[in-house]
Design an enzyme around this catalytic site. Structure first.
Site, short mmCIF file in Angstrom:
data_model
loop_
_atom_site.label_atom_id
_atom_site.label_comp_id
_atom_site.label_asym_id
_atom_site.label_seq_id
_atom_site.Cartn_x
_atom_site.Cartn_y
_atom_site.Cartn_z
N LEU A 192 0.83 -1.21 0.00
CA LEU A 192 0.00 0.00 0.00
C LEU A 192 0.87 1.26 0.00
O LEU A 192 1.80 1.35 0.78
CB LEU A 192 -0.88 0.03 1.25
CG LEU A 192 -1.71 -1.23 1.53
CD1 LEU A 192 -2.43 -1.09 2.87
CD2 LEU A 192 -2.69 -1.48 0.41
N CYS A 208 8.51 3.07 4.63
CA CYS A 208 8.84 1.74 4.10
C CYS A 208 10.22 1.65 3.46
O CYS A 208 11.05 0.83 3.88
CB CYS A 208 7.80 1.31 3.07
SG CYS A 208 6.23 0.94 3.84
C1 UDX Z 1 5.93 2.49 -0.60
C2 UDX Z 1 5.57 1.45 -1.67
O1 UDX Z 1 5.21 2.10 -2.89
C3 UDX Z 1 4.45 0.57 -1.20
O2 UDX Z 1 4.18 -0.43 -2.16
C4 UDX Z 1 4.90 -0.07 0.10
O3 UDX Z 1 3.97 -0.96 0.62
C5 UDX Z 1 5.22 0.99 1.12
O4 UDX Z 1 6.23 1.84 0.60
P1 UDX Z 1 4.99 4.84 0.22
O5 UDX Z 1 6.17 4.86 1.13
O6 UDX Z 1 3.67 5.19 0.77
O7 UDX Z 1 4.83 3.38 -0.44
O8 UDX Z 1 5.26 5.89 -0.95
P2 UDX Z 1 5.72 5.87 -2.48
O9 UDX Z 1 4.68 6.57 -3.26
O10 UDX Z 1 6.14 4.55 -2.92
O11 UDX Z 1 6.98 6.86 -2.40
C6 UDX Z 1 8.13 6.55 -1.61
C7 UDX Z 1 9.17 7.62 -1.70
O12 UDX Z 1 9.78 7.62 -2.99
C8 UDX Z 1 8.66 9.05 -1.51
O13 UDX Z 1 9.61 9.76 -0.73
C9 UDX Z 1 8.57 9.61 -2.90
O14 UDX Z 1 8.68 10.99 -2.93
C10 UDX Z 1 9.74 8.91 -3.56
N1 UDX Z 1 9.60 8.77 -5.00
C11 UDX Z 1 8.65 7.97 -5.54
C12 UDX Z 1 10.48 9.46 -5.84
O15 UDX Z 1 11.35 10.21 -5.39
N2 UDX Z 1 10.37 9.28 -7.18
C13 UDX Z 1 9.42 8.49 -7.74
O16 UDX Z 1 9.40 8.36 -8.97
C14 UDX Z 1 8.54 7.80 -6.89
#
Ligand code: UDX
Length: 445
Positions: free
Chosen positions: A157, A269
């Protein structure tokens, strides 16, 4: 079907509410009585779009209830989901599993018929087997496969879109011990609504499911770190990282998702899971060096973002005022865990700058963690008297600022956008020098 979910944190509450929406009877359990009281009053302990309505509807229809009584709640259920916290242990970085094992023991003592015991929390490889041992030690009369099964059902999630991710997942992963026929059937039945929309449920061995969770998150963290380092290269050679991301992302084997360069990943996460995988892999004698590098690069990157802001200010931040927009690790959450802002803000203060910040949902959490800065009432208020505007989180409301109001609020004409939310030429036309990630700085004509 009836299930109990232990732990009403992020994963437990969202999973419990979504299972009840699927038509299952759900009781969510938490030791914290005040938390249960608040949820019963309709106050959600976390910010997640749509969650309050989902909870209210299912409570009203009698499918969802909340309790502090674990023993009573697991009587007569088909499955018990363990969704308690697994924080990184101070000192060695290993996930702290004491809450998981305590829950397993309590569940075992209360079981009065067959139940699948399901780990939903992100747990290191091997935890499922240990949960089985804990159960058998607490209740030597119970037989694995007859009276209970142990199942690993990791969550994928994303905060901010957790409900959609649960209701329409790319896949569901279910790991069981050999011979757990009943456990598989219970899980298949619980996820039956997904079969109707053709979402795959992948059945694997217990350890495999545990590995899949870490492999997925660490792969995504690696993908982000890869494009972040490409951004550094683009800045040096005059290329545009957004076009590079598009150019490689159109290759189906690479895919266009998670290629957005930024200030480094954060959240509850990725940082924790990368650390845990690295530890597990080292202990197993199979170090995963690529993920070790990812952790190091990402940590360094967050601090380096402050250096960029100082550079944009001409190399000296002493006495300069920074208007900071966005504090959370990503939009649509109030979560500050491992947010880049937690590294950027102290480094800027250290460099002698003063900071006025605004975040649509994260102010309350931020105030607990970041002192020595001013908190503003809204985006424009944060820019009052600022020398530089910094975008730290890409909230939608920051994507269409009124440039006249921005110019009125701040005397400075410098913007550092760590999330690439604007078109550089457009911002330069508004009279600002615009620095972003992996693209050339744009200077007003
Ligand atoms: C993540 C996973 O996507 C999810 O499947 C897992 O269960 C929990 O961890 P989440 O931590 O809620 O979810 O956020 P996510 O949208 O995945 O982004 C994580 C981090 O990566 C954020 O800091 C976001 O800003 C960064 N990110 C994401 C980037 O810098 N670039 C991107 O292209 C995508």
């Amino acid at each position: 079907m009836r299930i109990a979910v232990i732990g009403t944190g992020y994963v437990g509450l969202v999973s419990g509410a979504c299972f009840s929406e699927f038509g299952t009877s759900v009781v969510c359990v938490d030791k914290d009585a005040s938390k249960i009281e608040r949820i019963n009053r309709g106050e959600m302990p976390i910010y997640e779009p749509g969650l309050d309505d989902l909870v209210a509807r299912n409570v009203k229809e009698g499918r969802l209830e909340f309790s502090t009584d674990l023993a009573a709640s697991v009587k007569g259920v088909d499955a018990v989901f363990i969704a308690v916290g697994t924080p990184s242990r101070r000192g060695d970085g290993h996930a702290d599993l004491s809450y998981v094992f305590a829950a397993a023991e309590e569940i075992a003592k209360a079981l009065d018929g067959y139940a699948a015991i399901v780990t939903k929390s992100t747990v290191p490889v091997g935890t499922g087997r240990k949960v089985a041992e804990v159960v058998m030690k607490a209740r030597p009369d119970l037989e694995l496969g007859r009276d209970f099964d142990v199942v690993s059902n990791p969550e994928f999630l994303r905060e901010g879109s957790a409900i959609e991710d649960f209701m329409r997942p790319d896949r569901v992963v279910v790991g069981t011990l050999d011979g757990a026929t009943r456990g598989r059937e219970v899980m298949r039945a619980l996820y039956r609504p997904l079969a109707l929309i053709e979402k795959p449920v992948l059945f694997t061995a217990l350890e495999t499911a545990e590995v899949i969770k870490y492999a997925a998150n660490c792969f995504l963290a690696t993908k982000i770190t890869f494009i972040n380092e490409m951004a550094n290269l683009c800045e040096q050679v005059g290329a545009d990282v957004q076009d590079v991301a598009k150019g490689i992302g159109l290759d189906n084997r690479i895919g266009n998702k998670f290629l957005h360069a930024g200030p480094g990943y954060g959240g509850s996460c990725f940082p924790k899971d990368c650390l845990a995988l690295v530890k597990t892999a080292r202990d197993a004698g199979a170090p995963i060096r690529i993920v070790e590098s990812v952790i190091e690069v990402n940590e360094g990157r967050k601090v380096d973002m402050a250096r960029r802001i100082v550079d944009a200010l001409g190399g000296d931040a002493k006495g300069k005022r920074v208007g900071l927009l966005g504090l959370t690790f990503k939009p649509n959450t109030d979560d500050m865990r491992d947010s880049p802002s937690l590294a950027i803000v102290p480094a800027l203060l250290e460099a002698g700058a003063s900071i006025r910040a605004y975040d649509p949902e994260g102010m309350h959490e931020a105030q607990k963690l970041l002192s020595g800065i001013e908190y503003a009432a809204d985006a424009y208020d944060a820019l009052k008297d600022a020398d530089v505007l910094v975008f730290c989180t890409e909230w939608n409301q920051f994507r269409s600022l009124d440039w006249t109001r921005v110019r009125q609020a701040m005397p400075g004409r410098i913007i550092v956008d760590l999330r690439n939310i604007y078109d550089p030429t457009r911002v330069a036309r508004e009279g600002f020098t615009y620095h972003s990630i992996g693209r050339k700085a744009a200077i007003p004509a």
